[in-house]
Design a protein around this motif. Sequence first.
Motif, PDB file in Angstrom:
ATOM      1  N   SER A  13       0.840  -1.192   0.000  1.00 48.31           N
ATOM      2  CA  SER A  13       0.000   0.000   0.000  1.00 48.31           C
ATOM      3  C   SER A  13       0.878   1.247   0.000  1.00 48.31           C
ATOM      4  O   SER A  13       1.829   1.347   0.763  1.00 48.31           O
ATOM      5  CB  SER A  13      -0.934   0.013   1.217  1.00 48.31           C
ATOM      6  OG  SER A  13      -0.199   0.109   2.406  1.00 48.31           O
ATOM      7  N   GLN A  35       0.710  -0.837  12.571  1.00 47.74           N
ATOM      8  CA  GLN A  35      -0.335   0.115  12.200  1.00 47.74           C
ATOM      9  C   GLN A  35      -1.660  -0.379  12.736  1.00 47.74           C
ATOM     10  O   GLN A  35      -1.896  -1.589  12.820  1.00 47.74           O
ATOM     11  CB  GLN A  35      -0.437   0.248  10.680  1.00 47.74           C
ATOM     12  CG  GLN A  35       0.738   0.899  10.041  1.00 47.74           C
ATOM     13  CD  GLN A  35       0.564   1.060   8.540  1.00 47.74           C
ATOM     14  OE1 GLN A  35      -0.239   0.385   7.917  1.00 47.74           O
ATOM     15  NE2 GLN A  35       1.326   1.957   7.955  1.00 47.74           N
ATOM     16  N   ASP A  37      -5.422  -1.275  12.424  1.00 43.24           N
ATOM     17  CA  ASP A  37      -6.327  -1.644  11.333  1.00 43.24           C
ATOM     18  C   ASP A  37      -7.715  -1.054  11.577  1.00 43.24           C
ATOM     19  O   ASP A  37      -7.927  -0.298  12.529  1.00 43.24           O
ATOM     20  CB  ASP A  37      -6.370  -3.170  11.140  1.00 43.24           C
ATOM     21  CG  ASP A  37      -6.990  -3.914  12.309  1.00 43.24           C
ATOM     22  OD1 ASP A  37      -7.607  -3.287  13.204  1.00 43.24           O
ATOM     23  OD2 ASP A  37      -6.867  -5.157  12.331  1.00 43.24           O
ATOM     24  N   THR A  38      -8.669  -1.391  10.727  1.00 51.10           N
ATOM     25  CA  THR A  38     -10.012  -0.806  10.795  1.00 51.10           C
ATOM     26  C   THR A  38     -10.782  -1.233  12.039  1.00 51.10           C
ATOM     27  O   THR A  38     -11.749  -0.582  12.412  1.00 51.10           O
ATOM     28  CB  THR A  38     -10.834  -1.186   9.553  1.00 51.10           C
ATOM     29  OG1 THR A  38     -10.885  -2.613   9.455  1.00 51.10           O
ATOM     30  CG2 THR A  38     -10.215  -0.600   8.292  1.00 51.10           C
ATOM     31  N   LYS A  39     -10.346  -2.297  12.702  1.00 49.80           N
ATOM     32  CA  LYS A  39     -11.012  -2.772  13.925  1.00 49.80           C
ATOM     33  C   LYS A  39     -10.291  -2.313  15.187  1.00 49.80           C
ATOM     34  O   LYS A  39     -10.677  -2.663  16.284  1.00 49.80           O
ATOM     35  CB  LYS A  39     -11.114  -4.296  13.907  1.00 49.80           C
ATOM     36  CG  LYS A  39     -12.012  -4.789  12.799  1.00 49.80           C
ATOM     37  CD  LYS A  39     -12.126  -6.287  12.824  1.00 49.80           C
ATOM     38  CE  LYS A  39     -13.020  -6.735  11.679  1.00 49.80           C
ATOM     39  NZ  LYS A  39     -13.155  -8.190  11.640  1.00 49.80           N
ATOM     40  N   GLY A  40      -9.233  -1.523  15.025  1.00 54.17           N
ATOM     41  CA  GLY A  40      -8.510  -0.986  16.168  1.00 54.17           C
ATOM     42  C   GLY A  40      -7.387  -1.864  16.682  1.00 54.17           C
ATOM     43  O   GLY A  40      -6.817  -1.591  17.735  1.00 54.17           O
ATOM     44  N   GLN A  43      -1.413  -4.134  13.658  1.00 54.53           N
ATOM     45  CA  GLN A  43      -0.967  -5.151  12.711  1.00 54.53           C
ATOM     46  C   GLN A  43       0.475  -4.859  12.306  1.00 54.53           C
ATOM     47  O   GLN A  43       0.824  -3.707  12.043  1.00 54.53           O
ATOM     48  CB  GLN A  43      -1.850  -5.141  11.457  1.00 54.53           C
ATOM     49  CG  GLN A  43      -3.302  -5.447  11.725  1.00 54.53           C
ATOM     50  CD  GLN A  43      -3.515  -6.865  12.217  1.00 54.53           C
ATOM     51  OE1 GLN A  43      -2.810  -7.781  11.821  1.00 54.53           O
ATOM     52  NE2 GLN A  43      -4.483  -7.045  13.099  1.00 54.53           N
ATOM     53  N   SER A  65       2.328  -5.906   4.337  1.00 58.71           N
ATOM     54  CA  SER A  65       1.852  -6.656   5.499  1.00 58.71           C
ATOM     55  C   SER A  65       2.882  -7.691   5.928  1.00 58.71           C
ATOM     56  O   SER A  65       3.508  -8.354   5.113  1.00 58.71           O
ATOM     57  CB  SER A  65       0.539  -7.357   5.154  1.00 58.71           C
ATOM     58  OG  SER A  65       0.145  -8.198   6.232  1.00 58.71           O
TER      59      SER A  65
END
Length: 71
Positions: A13, A35, A37-40, A43, A65
């Motif tokens: 990315s 970092q 992620d969208t769920k907090g 990762q 990743s």
Amino acid sequence: MEAYEKMKTGDFSSPNFTYYSPTEAEIISCELEYQIDTKGFYQPVYRFDIAFDSPDLDSIPIYVSAIWHSN
């Protein structure tokens, strides 16, 4: 090494990379970072700092990743 191979195939990315469309790139450094992620959740990602043939930028980060999924 796997992160490097993923980066070479375009599995990363970095919106700036597509915008500048470099013809040549050089890896300056690579570090493991985390970092959210969208769920907090944090990762792991490899951050490659890349320099390329654009006079507009010194370098840009590319994130790969660090979680491998087997098929």
